[in-house]
Design a protein around this motif. Structure first.
Motif, PDB file in Angstrom:
ATOM      1  N   VAL A 164       0.844  -1.205   0.000  1.00 30.36           N
ATOM      2  CA  VAL A 164       0.000   0.000   0.000  1.00 30.36           C
ATOM      3  C   VAL A 164       0.880   1.256   0.000  1.00 30.36           C
ATOM      4  CG1 VAL A 164      -1.663   1.345   1.346  1.00 30.36           C
ATOM      5  CG2 VAL A 164      -2.018  -1.104   1.028  1.00 30.36           C
ATOM      6  N   ALA A 165       1.923   1.256   0.819  1.00 32.38           N
ATOM      7  CA  ALA A 165       2.771   2.446   0.909  1.00 32.38           C
ATOM      8  C   ALA A 165       3.517   2.705  -0.399  1.00 32.38           C
ATOM      9  CB  ALA A 165       3.768   2.293   2.057  1.00 32.38           C
ATOM     10  N   THR A 166       3.932   1.656  -1.096  1.00 35.37           N
ATOM     11  CA  THR A 166       4.794   1.870  -2.260  1.00 35.37           C
ATOM     12  C   THR A 166       4.063   1.831  -3.598  1.00 35.37           C
ATOM     13  OG1 THR A 166       5.387  -0.474  -2.364  1.00 35.37           O
ATOM     14  CG2 THR A 166       6.835   0.955  -1.090  1.00 35.37           C
ATOM     15  N   SER A 167       2.886   1.205  -3.646  1.00 34.65           N
ATOM     16  CA  SER A 167       2.158   1.257  -4.921  1.00 34.65           C
ATOM     17  C   SER A 167       0.653   1.371  -4.720  1.00 34.65           C
ATOM     18  CB  SER A 167       2.527   0.080  -5.817  1.00 34.65           C
ATOM     19  OG  SER A 167       2.020  -1.110  -5.293  1.00 34.65           O
ATOM     20  N   PHE A 168       0.234   1.531  -3.498  1.00 37.31           N
ATOM     21  CA  PHE A 168      -1.144   1.763  -3.074  1.00 37.31           C
ATOM     22  C   PHE A 168      -2.079   0.599  -3.388  1.00 37.31           C
ATOM     23  CE2 PHE A 168      -5.226   4.150  -2.618  1.00 37.31           C
ATOM     24  CZ  PHE A 168      -5.005   4.566  -1.317  1.00 37.31           C
ATOM     25  N   SER A 169      -1.970   0.000  -4.568  1.00 35.69           N
ATOM     26  CA  SER A 169      -2.936  -1.012  -4.991  1.00 35.69           C
ATOM     27  C   SER A 169      -2.256  -1.869  -6.059  1.00 35.69           C
ATOM     28  CB  SER A 169      -4.146  -0.261  -5.538  1.00 35.69           C
ATOM     29  OG  SER A 169      -5.149  -1.129  -5.968  1.00 35.69           O
TER      30      SER A 169
END
Lengths: 462, 462
Positions: free
Chosen positions: A332-337
Motif C-alpha cells: 500500500v505504501a509503495t504502490s497503493f494497490s
C-alpha cells in the motif's frame, strides 16, 4: 600521500562503503587521532579541508557531520564496471528493447503465437462487460478474492496448503521479490543465489545493496556442501532461486537436495524465496521448498507472464499470514494497490476451459521443440548441460575453440541475439555457455546462422 | 545500571539507530574503552555477554561483528505508535477495505458512476482486437510509445516541454514516487512535505526511512519562510507535493510562491517531486514547478487513477533525460516492465473523442457539487478552509466544541466513513479538520447524519 590526505582518504572510503552516511556524526578529532596514530592537529586540518570541500560540515558544539551531496542510486556505478554485455541490466534492457525483427534465441519468453491469445481475447471481451466498479475502482489491499481462491486451490495441488488471505496479489513477479527484499533485507546483508541464476535477480539485489554469493548449481539443485560453507562463512539472510524449473539450466530440485536444504535453511534461520514462474510448464512433479517447509522459512512467488501474458500483468506472494500483513502495508505504501482489471482478465482466462487444453498442447509442443533442438545442437557440437524434463531452456556448453564474443557479434549482425552464459553468473565459470530458448529456436534459419557463426568464431588451431 | 550494562546499552542504541548494521565491525575493545572511559576488561565482559546473547559474534583475529537477527521492516514499528486511526497506513487500508455499502465522504476518488466507464468499455473492446504481441508481450523499457507521445503533447499545454524519451511509464503514480525515492534518497535523509499532505506520502517515506518535516501549507502554497528555515536547519534532499490541486486542501500554487520556491530549491540543490494526479480536474491554469524550472531540480509525476480508472493502472515519471536513463534501470531491476495492456487501454480511452466531453461535463458537475457542499456545510457551521477553484476536496474546520473522534464513531455506526484531519499531518494542528470529497457527498442522507453526529459529539458547555 601526506598524512592529511590519508585522513581524507580514510573518511572518503567510509563514505563510499556507506559506513558513514549523510547526517551522521564523524568520529571525534581526538578519537580518530588515536585510531590512526596521527596528531590531533592533522585530523583538525583534514576535517577543515573536507568542510571547505563541502563533504562534511561543522556544527557548533556538536562536532563534524556528513553532508554528502545528493548522490542518486546509479545502479551501473554500484559494482566495479564489467563489460557492458555482461551487466544484468544491460541484458534485460537489450532483450526488452530489441526490435521484433531480431530472433531472440536466448530470451525468457515464448513466441507470441505460442501464447493462449484466444483465451486471453475472450477474457478481455468478457471483462469489458464487468461492473463499473470492477472497471474503475482500486483493488482491495490483498487483491481480487476470486483469483486468490483459485491460486489457493492450485497451490494445494503442489502440496502448498494456504488460505486465500496468505496470498497477496501484486503487479508482477519481479515486484513481488522486490517487496520481499524490502521486508527482509538491509544493505550489506548477504543473499545466496544459484550460480548460474536468472540475471535479473542480481540486478534486483544490486538495488538493495546486499552482498551476493553464488552457489554452484548441480543437476539436483544447489551444491549442498557449498551451501553449508556459505552459511558458515557469510551468515546469509536469504536464498533466492527458481525451484520449479530452474533458470537458466532447466534443472529441477531432487527430493533429497530439497530436504537437506530445508533443514539447512531452518538451522541457519534464513529464508528461501522460490520464484516458481515456470511452474505451469512442469510435466512431472518436483519438490517445492514452501511445501516441505510449510512456509515457515520460505516464501513462494508466482506470476502469469510466461504462460498467459507479460502485457496483462499480475504476480503474487504466498507467505505466512503475519508476514503477508506486513507485506500489505509495504505494498500500500509503495504502490497503493495493484491492477484489479489485469487480475480479472487473468482470472477469467485461467478459469476458461480452453486454457488447460492450451497448456497440455503447449507442453507437448515444447517437448518436441526440446528434442529437435537437442538433435540440431548435437550436430553443431553444442552440448546441453542436462536435458531438462520440461520448460523452455536449454543451457549449453560450446566447444572450447569457439570465441563466444566473436560468435555473438556474428549472430547479432545476422539478426540473431544470443544470451551469453557469463551474464547469468558473477563467476567466470560459464564463459563457454549459452542459454537457448527451445521455442524460439524453431526458425529454419537459426541453425545455419549458428553454424556459420561458429565457423567464423573458431580459433585457429595453435 | 552496571558499567557492563551501560556498554551493552550503548551498543544496543547504535544498533537501533542503524549506526551499526549487520556484518559491521564493532569498535575495538581498546578504542571503546577509551571512548567510554571504562576499563578494557569491562568492554571485554560486555562484548562476551552480547556474544552469548547472539547479538554480536567474535571472528578470530578480526574482532567483533554485528550478527543481528533477521529483523523484517515492519512499518508500524518504525515510528512511535500513534493512535491507530491516525496511522497513514491504517487510513489507506481502511479506505481500500471498506465495504461498498459504506459512504466514504472523505475518500480520494470519484463515485464509480462519475467515471468515464463508457469510454473505458469501448477502449477495452478495441484493445481486445490488438495484435497478439500487444496482448502478450512485455512492454519496452520506457513503455508504450503512443501514450508517451500523447503525454508529451498534453504536458506541452502545461508549459512543460519534453520529448517522449523523457517520460517513463510505470504501473502507478505511487510506484513512480517510490522509484524516485529509491533513486534520490538514503536512510536518514530529510524530506519536506506539506502540512497537511496526502497521507500516503508519509507512509511511502517511512519505507525509505527518511526524516519527514512538514511545512505549513497556505492558500498560496507552502509557507515560504518556514520552507527557508527548514532548508537551513535540515538540508533536505527532496520536497514532495501535489502542485496542481493540492491534497487535502484543494489549494493551488500562486505564481509568486511557485517562483520563490523554485529559486529556493535551486539554491539548496534539492529536488521537488510534484505529483500532479488531479491535473485533469483543473479549470484554470496554475503554475507547475517543472514548467518554471525546466525539469532541472524538479520531477513531474502523473497517473490516470482519478480520471479514468484505478483498476486499469498506469503512472508516469517526467524528468531530465539522464535521470530517466537511471530510473529505467531501477524499473527494470525492480519490476522488469509495466502493464503494456493497461497503457494501451488508457491510450485508447484518452484519444477517444468522448473522453474530453466527459471531462468537461465532469468539471461542471464537480463545480456544482462544490457549491452545494459549501452551502450545506455553512448550515452545519462546518467551515471550509478555502473554496477551491476546482477538484474534489473541501478541507473543513469544525466548531471547537465538537469532539471529532466521537463524531467519527457516530458516523461509522451510521454507515459514513470520515477522513480525519489529523491523519494528513504529523503535527496536531488539524485535529478539528475533516477532508470531504464533494462528489461523494451528494448522497441525500449524508448531511442529516453529519448533523446528528455533531449534535451527539458536542461538548456540554463548560
Amino acid at each position: 600521500m601526506t598524512k592529511i590526505e590519508q585522513v581524507i582518504d580514510y573518511i572518503d572510503m567510509q563514505l563510499k562503503s556507506r559506513r558513514l552516511t549523510p547526517s551522521m556524526r564523524l568520529p571525534s578529532v581526538r578519537l580518530l587521532a588515536k585510531e590512526l596514530h596521527f596528531s590531533v592537529s592533522t585530523i583538525v586540518e583534514a576535517y577543515e579541508r573536507m568542510v571547505s570541500m563541502g563533504i562534511i560540515e561543522a556544527r557548533a558544539g556538536a562536532g563534524f557531520f556528513v553532508c554528502a551531496p545528493l548522490e542518486p542510486l546509479i545502479l551501473s556505478n554500484i559494482e566495479p564496471i564489467r563489460e557492458k554485455s555482461l551487466d544484468p541490466l544491460w541484458i534485460s534492457r537489450q532483450l526488452l528493447e530489441a526490435s521484433a525483427q531480431l530472433i531472440k534465441v536466448g530470451c525468457g519468453w515464448l513466441p507470441d503465437d505460442w501464447m493462449p491469445h484466444e483465451s486471453l481475447r475472450k477474457a478481455i471481451r468478457d471483462a469489458s462487460k464487468s461492473s463499473i466498479s470492477e472497471l474503475v475502482h482500486y483493488s482491495s489491499p490483498l487483491g481480487l478474492l476470486g483469483l486468490r481462491e483459485l491460486l489457493a486451490r492450485r497451490l494445494y495441488n503442489k502440496a502448498i496448503e494456504v488460505t486465500p488471505d496468505q496470498i497477496l496479489l501484486t503487479d508482477s513477479g519481479s515486484y513481488s521479490i522486490d517487496l520481499i527484499c524490502r521486508f527482509l533485507l538491509k544493505p550489506d546483508d548477504v543473499v545466496l543465489v544459484d550460480d548460474p541464476c536468472y540475471f535479473n535477480f542480481r540486478a534486483l539485489l544490486k538495488v538493495h545493496q546486499v552482498k551476493i554469493i553464488g552457489i554452484p548449481y548441480t543437476a539436483q539443485g544447489p551444491d549442498i556442501e557449498a551451501f553449508k560453507q556459505a552459511i558458515e562463512q557469510y551468515h546469509p539472510r536469504l536464498y533466492i532461486t527458481n525451484s520449479g524449473i530452474h533458470n537458466p539450466t532447466g534443472a529441477t530440485l531432487s527430493q533429497p537436495t530439497a530436504h537437506q536444504l530445508v533443514s539447512l535453511i531452518e538451522q541457519a534461520n534464513m529464508v528461501v524465496v522460490e520464484d516458481d514462474i515456470f511452474s505451469d510448464f512442469e510435466t512431472t512433479h518436483s519438490p517445492r521448498f514452501s511445501a516441505l517447509d510449510g512456509l515457515n522459512h520460505s516464501i513462494y512467488i508466482g506470476s502469469f507472464s510466461k504462460t498467459l501474458s507479460a502485457s496483462v500483468r499480475c504476480g503474487y506472494i504466498v507467505a505466512k499470514k503475519e508476514w503477508i500483513d506486513h507485506l500489505v502495508d509495504l505494498k500500500v505504501a509503495t504502490s497503493f494497490s495493484n491492477s484489479n482489471f489485469s487480475a480479472q482478465i487473468l482470472y477469467r482466462a485461467l478459469t476458461d476451459g480452453s486454457y488447460r487444453k492450451h497448456m497440455e498442447q503447449l507442453k507437448i509442443k515444447l517437448a518436441e521443440a526440446m528434442q529437435f533442438n537437442v538433435q540440431m545442437f548435437e550436430k553443431l557440437q553444442i552440448k546441453p548441460w542436462i536435458i531438462p524434463k520440461a520448460g523452455i531452456f536449454l543451457w549449453c556448453e560450446l566447444p572450447t575453440d569457439i570465441d563466444i564474443k566473436k560468435m555473438a557479434d556474428y549472430c547479432t549482425e545476422n539478426g540473431v541475439v544470443l544470451a551469453l552464459g557469463s551474464s547469468f553468473s558473477q563467476s567466470d565459470r560459464f564463459q563457454q555457455f549459452l542459454r537457448f530458448n527451445v521455442a524460439q529456436c524453431m526458425h529454419p534459419d537459426i541453425f545455419s546462422i549458428l553454424e556459420k557463426a561458429m565457423r567464423y568464431a573458431r580459433h585457429a588451431p595453435a
